[in-house]
Each structure stands twice: as structure tokens, then as C-alpha cells.
Motif scaffolding. Structure first.
Motif, PDB file in Angstrom:
ATOM      1  N   THR A   1       1.327   5.145   0.627  1.00  0.00           N
ATOM      2  CA  THR A   1       0.713   6.112   1.537  1.00  0.00           C
ATOM      3  C   THR A   1       1.241   7.518   1.241  1.00  0.00           C
ATOM      4  O   THR A   1       2.270   7.679   0.579  1.00  0.00           O
ATOM      5  CB  THR A   1       1.011   5.732   3.001  1.00  0.00           C
ATOM      6  OG1 THR A   1       2.430   5.623   3.179  1.00  0.00           O
ATOM      7  CG2 THR A   1       0.359   4.406   3.361  1.00  0.00           C
TER       8      THR A   1
ATOM      9  N   LEU B   1      -0.971  -1.599  -4.566  1.00  0.00           N
ATOM     10  CA  LEU B   1      -1.960  -0.518  -4.552  1.00  0.00           C
ATOM     11  C   LEU B   1      -1.211   0.777  -4.834  1.00  0.00           C
ATOM     12  O   LEU B   1      -0.660   1.394  -3.923  1.00  0.00           O
ATOM     13  CB  LEU B   1      -2.693  -0.451  -3.211  1.00  0.00           C
ATOM     14  CG  LEU B   1      -3.822  -1.483  -3.038  1.00  0.00           C
ATOM     15  CD1 LEU B   1      -3.246  -2.868  -2.774  1.00  0.00           C
ATOM     16  CD2 LEU B   1      -4.757  -1.075  -1.907  1.00  0.00           C
TER      17      LEU B   1
ATOM     18  N   ALA C   1      -6.669   2.425  -0.968  1.00  0.00           N
ATOM     19  CA  ALA C   1      -5.690   2.212   0.096  1.00  0.00           C
ATOM     20  C   ALA C   1      -6.392   2.101   1.451  1.00  0.00           C
ATOM     21  O   ALA C   1      -6.034   1.252   2.274  1.00  0.00           O
ATOM     22  CB  ALA C   1      -4.678   3.353   0.109  1.00  0.00           C
TER      23      ALA C   1
ATOM     24  N   ALA D   1       3.084  -1.243   4.536  1.00  0.00           N
ATOM     25  CA  ALA D   1       3.185   0.199   4.335  1.00  0.00           C
ATOM     26  C   ALA D   1       4.515   0.702   4.864  1.00  0.00           C
ATOM     27  O   ALA D   1       5.036   0.183   5.859  1.00  0.00           O
ATOM     28  CB  ALA D   1       2.041   0.929   5.042  1.00  0.00           C
TER      29      ALA D   1
ATOM     30  N   VAL E   1       0.821  -1.206   0.000  1.00  0.00           N
ATOM     31  CA  VAL E   1       0.000   0.000   0.000  1.00  0.00           C
ATOM     32  C   VAL E   1       0.862   1.266   0.000  1.00  0.00           C
ATOM     33  O   VAL E   1       1.649   1.494   0.926  1.00  0.00           O
ATOM     34  CB  VAL E   1      -0.929   0.023   1.236  1.00  0.00           C
ATOM     35  CG1 VAL E   1      -1.904   1.198   1.146  1.00  0.00           C
ATOM     36  CG2 VAL E   1      -1.693  -1.290   1.352  1.00  0.00           C
TER      37      VAL E   1
ATOM     38  N   THR F   1       5.713   4.783  -1.609  1.00  0.00           N
ATOM     39  CA  THR F   1       5.528   3.408  -2.051  1.00  0.00           C
ATOM     40  C   THR F   1       6.544   2.489  -1.389  1.00  0.00           C
ATOM     41  O   THR F   1       7.748   2.739  -1.485  1.00  0.00           O
ATOM     42  CB  THR F   1       5.663   3.326  -3.585  1.00  0.00           C
ATOM     43  OG1 THR F   1       4.690   4.197  -4.178  1.00  0.00           O
ATOM     44  CG2 THR F   1       5.430   1.903  -4.079  1.00  0.00           C
TER      45      THR F   1
ATOM     46  N   LEU G   1      -4.120   9.985  -0.152  1.00  0.00           N
ATOM     47  CA  LEU G   1      -4.408   8.575   0.110  1.00  0.00           C
ATOM     48  C   LEU G   1      -5.648   8.161  -0.665  1.00  0.00           C
ATOM     49  O   LEU G   1      -6.695   8.796  -0.577  1.00  0.00           O
ATOM     50  CB  LEU G   1      -4.641   8.334   1.604  1.00  0.00           C
ATOM     51  CG  LEU G   1      -4.794   6.860   1.986  1.00  0.00           C
ATOM     52  CD1 LEU G   1      -3.432   6.188   2.023  1.00  0.00           C
ATOM     53  CD2 LEU G   1      -5.501   6.701   3.322  1.00  0.00           C
ATOM     54  N   SER G   2      -5.541   7.093  -1.430  1.00  0.00           N
ATOM     55  CA  SER G   2      -6.658   6.669  -2.276  1.00  0.00           C
ATOM     56  C   SER G   2      -7.716   5.931  -1.464  1.00  0.00           C
ATOM     57  O   SER G   2      -7.411   5.317  -0.427  1.00  0.00           O
ATOM     58  CB  SER G   2      -6.151   5.757  -3.400  1.00  0.00           C
ATOM     59  OG  SER G   2      -5.782   4.499  -2.881  1.00  0.00           O
TER      60      SER G   2
ATOM     61  N   GLY H   1       0.100   4.580  -5.685  1.00  0.00           N
ATOM     62  CA  GLY H   1      -0.235   5.846  -5.052  1.00  0.00           C
ATOM     63  C   GLY H   1       0.969   6.748  -4.988  1.00  0.00           C
ATOM     64  O   GLY H   1       1.829   6.715  -5.862  1.00  0.00           O
TER      65      GLY H   1
END
Length: 261
Positions: free
Chosen positions: A40, A140, A52, A111, A38, A116, A48-49, A142
Motif C-alpha cells: 500500500t 502484489l 491492489a 496489509a 498487498v 510492503t 496504489l495499483s 507496490g
């Protein structure tokens, strides 16, 4: 889905005590865990999606670089999850526990402190070993300091090489930049505020003067990107009374024949 194909049945409910799959996530065989990698925020929580957040909500355990920092992020999201520290000094020791969780069908969210995971952050060993066991590894995407600095640098964005942090010690740092001197495309390096000046001086000495950008505090209130050749960068940052914040150094190719167009 192909025209006329029968719709697949919905996945079975998760076993008691285990999180259900994320919406739209393919499921594996019985007992197969999932490792969610994930990304962050690197400074702005709005980055933050929703996916996520769903990943953290789905996790049975969150493996993170700093439990206090990730705990604050989860609290901001209204979540409470078991946290397990995973950093460069203990990643190998944590593997048995996390792999056992995955082997039992658990969902582990990975995380880092920001950005990433794996990119100059822990997680590579866990991803490698989980994949070797046949565990589904789900990225994920981001926030990424590497990509944010690269696209803001105004230097050729591809191909590029990300080299992580420059070495702390002067001799190794000079050798680091000397080793990249023949690179024919853009180089991205992480650096700390108290080593930026030495790093710029070593890059200039070993690579020659070439276009560069220094990105500071990306996505934060005091974000700035300074674009100038290395010699000007060094003079510019030497004139600052103090250096603070997260820094990314982007260095363009030299003028030699190996330089990318």
C-alpha cells in the motif's frame, strides 16, 4: 500458452459468500484459500495499483496493522470489508482465526500501515504458516520505503542489506552498527525522527565516516533526500529546529578491501 494447445476452461464460480479470484489468477484445488500480500502507499495514494484495489475487493477479510488506517484507505477506494488487526503484539494469537479462514477457502488480504508487508511490519508468521498448509500466497508488489530510499540515495543499489529499525536503546544500537561495520555493500535502516541524531552518531562512531543518504517523507509533499557522509549528515540534521516524518537511512560501504565496487 503453447501453439495449438486447447484453452483451459474458466474457473468455476466462487462458493456462496466467498470472493471470486482476481482476473488472471491461477486457481488451486477445491477449498484452497488465498493469502494476498498487498503493498500500500507510503504517502501518496496515487501509488496504489489497480491490482491492489482488486485484491481488497476480492478479500473476505483484510488483516491489517491498524484497522483505522486501513479502513480509511478502503473508504477512499469505496470498499467496505471486515478488518482484523494484525500487529507485532497479536500476530501469533490471530493465526488460528486467519488460517481457519484460509483453510475454508477464504481470501485474506494482508496489509501493513504503509509499504510492503513483512519488511519491518507484521505478516511473516502468517505467510509462513499459510505456505506450510499449502495455501497459495500471492504477492502484489507496490510501494516500498526500502527500495524508494535505495534508488534515490545515489549509492550502489546492489547488493544491499535491509536491517529494519535500528534498536531503540543506545547500547544495543551501537552494537547493531558495530555488527554491520564490516559490511562491504549498502545498508538500509529505518529510523524514527526522535532517534535519528543518536542513530547517526552511533553509526559514525562504530562504522566510521562513510557516504550516506537520509530520505524523509518519501512520496509526500515535503519529500527530501540528503546525500552526504555520516559526519555531515549528523551536523546537518542537528541544525534542524525539529525533525518530523518517516525516515530511511542508507549507508554506503566503507573504504576497506571488502567494499563492493
Amino acid at each position: 500458452m503453447r501453439t495449438g494447445a486447447a484453452a483451459s476452461a474458466p474457473p468455476p464460480p466462487a462458493p456462496a459468500g466467498r470472493a471470486a479470484p482476481l482476473p488472471g489468477t491461477p486457481t488451486g484445488g477445491a477449498g484452497q484459500g488465498r493469502l494476498l500480500v498487498v503493498a500500500t502507499p507510503i504517502g501518496n495514494l496515487a501509488d496504489l495499483s489497480p491490482r491492489a484495489r482488486d485484491a481488497f475487493a476480492a478479500a473476505d477479510v483484510v488483516a491489517c496493522e491498524d484497522t483505522r488506517r486501513t479502513g480509511r484507505l478502503l473508504a477512499h477506494l469505496g470498499l467496505r470489508k471486515p478488518l482484523l488487526s494484525l500487529h507485532e503484539h497479536n500476530e501469533r494469537r490471530r493465526l488460528p482465526r486467519l488460517l481457519a479462514e484460509l483453510a475454508a477457502g477464504g481470501v485474506v488480504a494482508l496489509a501493513s500501515d504503509a509499504g510492503t508487508p513483512l519488511l519491518s511490519d507484521p505478516g511473516y508468521l502468517l505467510v509462513r504458516e499459510a505456505a506450510a498448509l499449502g495455501v497459495r500466497v500471492e504477492p502484489l508488489p507496490g510501494p516500498s520505503g526500502v527500495l524508494a530510499a535505495l534508488v534515490a540515495s545515489a549509492l550502489p543499489p546492489y547488493p544491499f542489506t535491509f536491517a529494519g529499525f535500528a534498536p531503540h536503546r543506545a547500547g544495543k544500537r551501537r552494537g547493531f552498527y558495530r555488527g554491520w561495520a564490516g559490511l562491504g555493500h549498502t545498508l538500509v535502516v529505518f529510523e524514527s525522527p526522535h532517534r535519528l541524531l543518536a542513530s547517526l552518531a552511533d553509526a559514525l562512531a562504530e562504522m566510521g565516516d562513510r557516504p550516506a543518504a537520509v530520505a524523509r517523507e518519501l512520496t509526500k509533499l515535503h519529500e527530501e533526500v540528503v546525500r552526504a557522509p555520516l559526519a555531515v549528515q549528523l551536523a546537518t540534521w542537528q541544525a534542524r529546529p525539529a525533525l518530523k516524518g518517516e525516515l530511511v537511512l542508507v549507508i554506503g560501504a566503507g573504504a576497506g578491501p571488502e567494499a563492493a565496487p
